[in-house]
Structure formats: C-alpha cells, structure tokens
Design a protein around this motif. Structure first.
Motif, PDB file in Angstrom:
ATOM      1  N   SER A  20       0.824  -1.210   0.000  1.00 25.26           N
ATOM      2  CA  SER A  20       0.000   0.000   0.000  1.00 25.26           C
ATOM      3  C   SER A  20       0.853   1.253   0.000  1.00 25.26           C
ATOM      4  O   SER A  20       0.529   2.238  -0.667  1.00 25.26           O
ATOM      5  CB  SER A  20      -0.927   0.020   1.215  1.00 25.26           C
ATOM      6  OG  SER A  20      -1.710  -1.141   1.231  1.00 25.26           O
ATOM      7  N   ASP A  44      -6.229   1.525   0.342  1.00 25.81           N
ATOM      8  CA  ASP A  44      -6.914   0.643   1.286  1.00 25.81           C
ATOM      9  C   ASP A  44      -8.183   1.326   1.756  1.00 25.81           C
ATOM     10  O   ASP A  44      -8.154   2.201   2.587  1.00 25.81           O
ATOM     11  CB  ASP A  44      -6.027   0.325   2.493  1.00 25.81           C
ATOM     12  CG  ASP A  44      -4.991  -0.737   2.162  1.00 25.81           C
ATOM     13  OD1 ASP A  44      -5.057  -1.275   1.054  1.00 25.81           O
ATOM     14  OD2 ASP A  44      -4.150  -1.010   3.018  1.00 25.81           O
ATOM     15  N   GLY A  53      -4.096  -4.199   8.005  1.00 26.22           N
ATOM     16  CA  GLY A  53      -3.010  -3.974   7.062  1.00 26.22           C
ATOM     17  C   GLY A  53      -3.082  -4.913   5.876  1.00 26.22           C
ATOM     18  O   GLY A  53      -2.091  -5.236   5.270  1.00 26.22           O
ATOM     19  N   ILE A  54      -4.270  -5.382   5.565  1.00 30.10           N
ATOM     20  CA  ILE A  54      -4.387  -6.224   4.382  1.00 30.10           C
ATOM     21  C   ILE A  54      -5.348  -5.582   3.409  1.00 30.10           C
ATOM     22  O   ILE A  54      -6.190  -4.789   3.799  1.00 30.10           O
ATOM     23  CB  ILE A  54      -4.935  -7.626   4.707  1.00 30.10           C
ATOM     24  CG1 ILE A  54      -6.230  -7.492   5.513  1.00 30.10           C
ATOM     25  CG2 ILE A  54      -3.916  -8.449   5.443  1.00 30.10           C
ATOM     26  CD1 ILE A  54      -7.073  -8.708   5.474  1.00 30.10           C
ATOM     27  N   THR A  55      -5.203  -5.891   2.165  1.00 33.81           N
ATOM     28  CA  THR A  55      -6.134  -5.409   1.173  1.00 33.81           C
ATOM     29  C   THR A  55      -7.116  -6.524   0.901  1.00 33.81           C
ATOM     30  O   THR A  55      -6.716  -7.612   0.523  1.00 33.81           O
ATOM     31  CB  THR A  55      -5.382  -5.033  -0.116  1.00 33.81           C
ATOM     32  OG1 THR A  55      -4.260  -4.260   0.266  1.00 33.81           O
ATOM     33  CG2 THR A  55      -6.253  -4.265  -1.048  1.00 33.81           C
TER      34      THR A  55
HETATM   35 MG    MG Z   1      -1.990  -2.823   2.308  1.00 32.03          MG
END
Ligand code: MG
Ligand code: GDP
Length: 613
Positions: A20, A44, A53-55
């Motif tokens: 990101s 995001d 913290g993940i897409t």
């Molecule tokens: Mg990310």
C-alpha cells in the motif's frame, strides 16, 4: 494513448511488506494523488483493511507517467490485488488483466509464505516479474541476503533486483522506468469486437453496482449493450470511466485500458469475477479458466439477543451486497433461535466479514466454530433418485444422511506452506522444527517437503485436511515459533477420508447442535473432551444426567452429572408468599433462555461457549 504505451501491472507481496505504501508513492510521484482528497493510503478503502493492514478488495488506479528517458507519455494501470490466498480467485482475475507484476519483498523480513504463493500465481500466468526489495532504509535490512533468497528461489538474476524505500520514496523513478522499459503492453486489438474481463465489482448506495473491466479488445462507451458470457444477461452501459482510484467519467474505454462501467446490474451477485463481456450480437471467445467462487469454510451466525434478529438481518444483507463471495442460507438452532449459515472463501475472509459486521454495522453476533464442506457419495438407486445426485455436499453435520446409504466420504485438503526463520541451528533442529512437524502430524498432515531456504530459514510444505486448520492451527504455529513463522495455503482438492459422525446424547436424546463430523482416529478423544466439557457447563438437576457421545449406536464416551437437589424457596421458611412467588417466577423466566433436551435444560450461555470452542 496508443496501446504500445499502456502498462497494466500489479504488486504482489506478503502482508506488511509495503504494497500500500508503494502504491501511494506511485500515485504521488505521478501526480495522481494531488487529484485526490488528502488521504493516506488511498488504496486501502475499508477500515478493516487499515487495521489488519491487508487489502481485501482489489483496488485499481490509472496513472500517467512521462518517461525521463524517452519523454513519452505512458498510461500505467495499477491493479492492487488482495494479499491473501483466501482471495486467490480475485488475485488470479486481477492478474489476468495484467501483463507484469512487481514482486515486492521486505528487505528485512525476506521471502514469506504469501510471497511464495503469489509468485507462483504470477509465474503460471506467464507474467513478466519485476523483483523489488523494499524498506532498504531500515538499519537492519538484509538486502544482500534477501536478494540471494530471491535468486535462489525464483531464478531471478541478482543484478535485476531493484532496491527501494517506499516510505522515503527512494528508487521509485527507477522502478517506473523499469516498468516502462521491460513490462509488455497489453496484447490488444482495438478494431476487433469488444472483449472485456470483469475482475472486480462493488456496490454503492446511489449508483448501484460498479464493475471494473479490462478491455482486451475493441472499445466500450455509454449506451452500448453488453452481454455477460456467464449468465447470458444483457445490460445497457450508463457510464464508463477510469479510476484514479476515484472514478472519473470518460467518453470511451479502449482496448488495453482498465476502467469502470456502470450499467443496470441489480446486485453484485450478477457481477461474476472472471466473466467475459461482449457487445450484443458480437459473440467472442471468453477468457479461459472462469471459476465460480466456492466457499470453503462455513459458520453459523446468530444474534446475541433474538430481538436483534431483524437488525442483524439488515446488516448481513447490506454486507453481502458488497461481498459477492459470501454465501448465505437461513438456519435454525433450537438453542440459539433463527440465524444463518454463511460460507466463506477461507478463514481470513470469515474474520474480515465478522469484523466488518461489528465495525460497520455494530452488530453483536454469536459465530459458531467454523467447519468445512464434506462430500458424501451415496449408494442405492432409490437414494440417488431421491437426492437427485450420487454425491452430496454437506456443510452442516445435521444434514448427513443415514450411514447405511453412505459409500464413502471426502474432505477438502490444502497445501500448506510454512516458512520458519531461526537463529541457532542446533536449537532449531532439536526443538522448534520438531514441534512444527508434530503439530502438522497431529493435524493429520502429510509431509511434502522440508528444505532450507538459506542459513536461517526453513520452508516446510504439508498437505493438511482443511478441517484441521480451521480452528487454532495458525495460533498454535505462531506460539511455537514465537510469532515468526508464516503460514499460507492453497486448496488441494477433495480426498476420500475415514470420517464419522459423532452424536451427543443427553439422557438418550440427541442434541442436534452438538453433533460433529470428525476423523475416526480422533473420534474417541473428541467424544471424551466434549462430554467432559458438558459436565462443567450443564447445571446439576434433581436427577442423574447421562452425557454420551456415540457413533451410530456405539457409545464411545460417557460422563454422568450427579443429582443435586436445588430448591430456590428453601431459604424462605414461612413468611411472604409474594416473595416466594417472585422467586419462582424468576426461575421460570430463566428457563426460557434454556434449551430443553428431554427434561434437561442447557443455558444459552453454555451453548454459546460450546459452539465457539
Ligand atoms: Mg496494504
Ligand atoms: P502492505 O500490507 O503490503 O500494504 O504494507 P503497508 O504498505 O501497509 O506497510 C506496512 C508497514 O511498513 C507500514 O508501517 C509502513 O509504514 C512500513 N513501510 C512500508 N514501506 C517502507 C519502507 O520503505 N521503509 C520502512 N522503514 N517502512 C516501510
């Protein structure tokens, strides 16, 4: 912009390796970010993505870049893929729209399980891979060693690896120049009939369904009538445009481009990821490999108070509108009331859904322990006729047919990849590796390979039943490795397995919610543990309660709860009749929150505890 100056690419990386941040930097350096309202990490979108913290959803952005070398203008379409294999179907679709990928690896952490899985997706899709080490600004970055890892693992030349700091913005121009010079342009024909790939979609309150298309051939504009290859439905195009990553309307999307389309689609369920669109009357061969999404992990969901049923239903309806991968069926539990059985692509998907339900809709829910879908092959012509198939799919153990008509059962398996770092080889081999291996063995794993990635890292691959990892496998692994091992998995298909259904009986009566499907080798232990847990949870009664676990008619475990005389009025000798009445009344009220099994009642709380663990 001519096709030869278009580059469609994606960034693949393990969680937290800086995807990101890099995407933001690319937007910033190409001046695209200035067009957006001030927002960090534009790509995001969801709160849950920021927190974890993940897409989760792939988000796309079109950038314009003027090459420093040849002064030409390029259109760079960045497709941000979800970082986890639960969403690998989305990753594959996103990759179909690309001709190249940036393989982004943290220079301190090195290659991780997800890097591995994603690399192979890109590799089998024949994409040009641009290897990049990120976070080289960190003092303890192992730039050289990680470079070696990449070259050993993926047959990448060390001299081709770019070194950047997405955070500080160093090396970004070199990366853009690399994309422009080595990434191929899309193989598009603008004069051919329209052929477009749907690779993402979402729902907005006022505009309805928005789909993202990669225009392989031809062009698309407002007023066109397009057809879905998969459903055969046709739609009139209302709007087309590009995403930056907010939508900007344009007149037309041409071959090689990536952009959004709105049309009269009613729900995201109609927008099948991987579907091919063409102009009505101008049929084209579809993109290969369309696979409908298949849920792998199931969980029951119930409101905490049954009065919240309507509110929860509305929240779930809204959320499934934006997440077409979730399947939904109503379910009723005698203990928990009305609820649903939801199907998810994987564990992370389940957690993300639950968290969004909580954060975006404030819905408090009970989610039962996750389970998987088994396949059951049945015998007897009459039975096959009755079920209209010889292979049933069972995602709720209650629905398992009579053992007499079962020929065999199958369970889903996965290929799990564990990457475990270590500092002291002697200690590692003696303790830590053997713990990982025995964890996998305990979960009925079958070793595929164990090998050293470099002097301080081992890669372990196991084939494991999905059922054995849906609960606490990842947590256990993190525990053993003090948080350092990474784990990821891919589906590995169904295999025949010696599975049995365990019924739980209270004084001879089956408790539906508590029956389970387990492997025969684990049945006894499972039965004992369940019975023991129940003795702690079920309140004593004036009579003896027998708790039994059984496979068919065979009892495999048994516990008793001793009788106990409980009289709520015993302290109230003589005296006030209304007080006595009130106490009895309160007790009756409590009973309504109980699930009656014969004469035995189980408190709702007890059920929640049991179903969750
Ligand atoms: Mg990310
Ligand atoms: P993603 O999960 O791959 O999208 O990773 P993010 O972009 O969210 O980054 C994860 C963390 O690494 C964040 O705290 C970033 O600030 C940090 N980070 C990203 N790139 C760099 C870098 O080049 N140097 C340093 N020191 N930190 C970085």
């Amino acid at each position: 912009i001519p096709i030869s100056n278009i580059r469609n690419f994606s960034i693949i990386a393990h969680v937290d390796h800086g995807k990101s941040t890099l995407a933001d930097r690319l937007l910033e350096i190409t001046g695209t970010l200035n067009l957006e309202p001030d927002r960090k990490q534009v790509l995001d979108r969801l709160q849950v993505e920021r927190e974890r913290g993940i897409t989760v959803k792939a988000v796309t952005a079109s950038l314009q870049y003027i090459s420093k070398k040849n002064k030409q203008i390029y259109l760079l379409n960045l497709v941000d893929t979800p970082g986890h294999v639960d969403f690998s179907n989305e990753v594959i679709r996103s990759l179909t729209a690309c001709q190249s990928v940036i393989l982004l690896v943290d220079a301190k952490e090195g290659v991780q399980a997800q890097t591995f899985a994603n690399f192979y997706l890109a590799f089998v899709n024949n994409l040009i891979i641009i290897p990049v080490l990120n976070k080289v600004d960190l003092k303890n970055a192992n730039t050289q060693m990680v470079g070696k890892q990449l070259s050993n693992l993926f047959e990448i030349e060390e001299k081709d690896i770019l070194k950047i700091s997405a955070k500080l913005g160093t090396g970004i121009i070199e990366l853009l120049e690399r994309i422009v010079s080595i990434a191929p342009a899309p193989p598009s024909e603008r004069n051919a009939p329209l052929k477009a790939l749907l690779f993402d979609s979402w729902f907005e309150k006022y505009r309805g369904v928005i789909i993202l298309l990669y225009i392989q051939d031809g062009e698309i504009k407002k007023g066109d009538i397009i057809c879905s290859h998969h459903t055969g439905a046709s739609y009139t195009v209302n709007n087309v445009g590009i995403v930056r990553p907010n939508e900007y309307e344009t007149d037309v999307l041409k071959g090689g481009q990536i952009g959004y389309v709105t049309c009269n689609m009613q729900s995201v369920k109609e927008a099948r990821i991987g579907d091919t669109f063409y102009h009505k009357g101008h049929f084209v061969e579809p993109f290969p490999g369309f696979k409908p999404l298949r849920p792998m992990v199931f969980s029951g969901i119930y409101p905490i108070e049954s009065s919240q049923y309507v509110a929860l239903r509305s929240a779930i309806d809204k959320l499934t509108l934006t997440d077409s991968a979730v399947t939904l069926a109503t379910e009723t539990s005698p203990a928990l009331g009305h609820g649903w059985r939801l199907g998810f692509l994987g564990l992370l998907h389940l957690e993300v859904f639950n968290q969004r339900l909580d954060q975006e809709y404030g819905a408090q829910t009970i989610m039962t322990a996750p389970s998987v879908t088994y396949k059951v092959r049945i015998i007897g012509e009459k039975n096959i006729k009755k079920y209209r198939t010889d292979e049933l799919e069972i995602s709720n153990p209650v629905h398992l047919p009579d053992v007499k008509i079962i020929k065999e059962m199958l369970e889903p398996t996965i290929t799990g990849t564990i990457i475990a770092p270590f500092s002291d080889p002697v200690c590692f081999l003696a303790e830590y590796l053997s713990k990982i291996v025995s964890l996998c063995a305990e979960r009925r794993g079958e070793e595929k390979s164990v090998s050293f990635l470099d002097e301080s890292r081992v890669i372990i691959q196991y084939i494991l039943p999905l059922n054995e990892i849906v609960i606490d496998f990842h947590d256990k692994l993190k525990n053993i490795s003090s948080g350092f091992a990474s784990f990821d998995y891919e589906n590995n298909g169904y295999v025949i397995s010696d599975l049995v259904k365990i019924d739980l009986l209270l004084n001879g009566e089956v408790v539906e919610e508590l029956c389970s499907i387990v492997h025969r080798s684990k049945a006894r232990k499972f039965g004992h543990e369940l019975c023991e847990k129940l003795t702690e949870i079920i309140p004593r009664k004036q009579f003896k309660i027998a708790i039994q676990a059984a496979i068919g008619t065979k009892i495999i475990a048994r516990e008793n709860i001793k009788p106990y005389r409980k009289d709520v009025t015993q302290n109230l000798y003589g005296g006030d009749a209304t007080r006595r009445y009130k106490l009895l009344h309160r007790q009756a009220e409590g009973k309504r929150k109980m699930r009656m099994i014969g004469k035995v009642e189980i408190p709702r709380d007890a059920f929640i505890k049991l179903l969750k663990t």
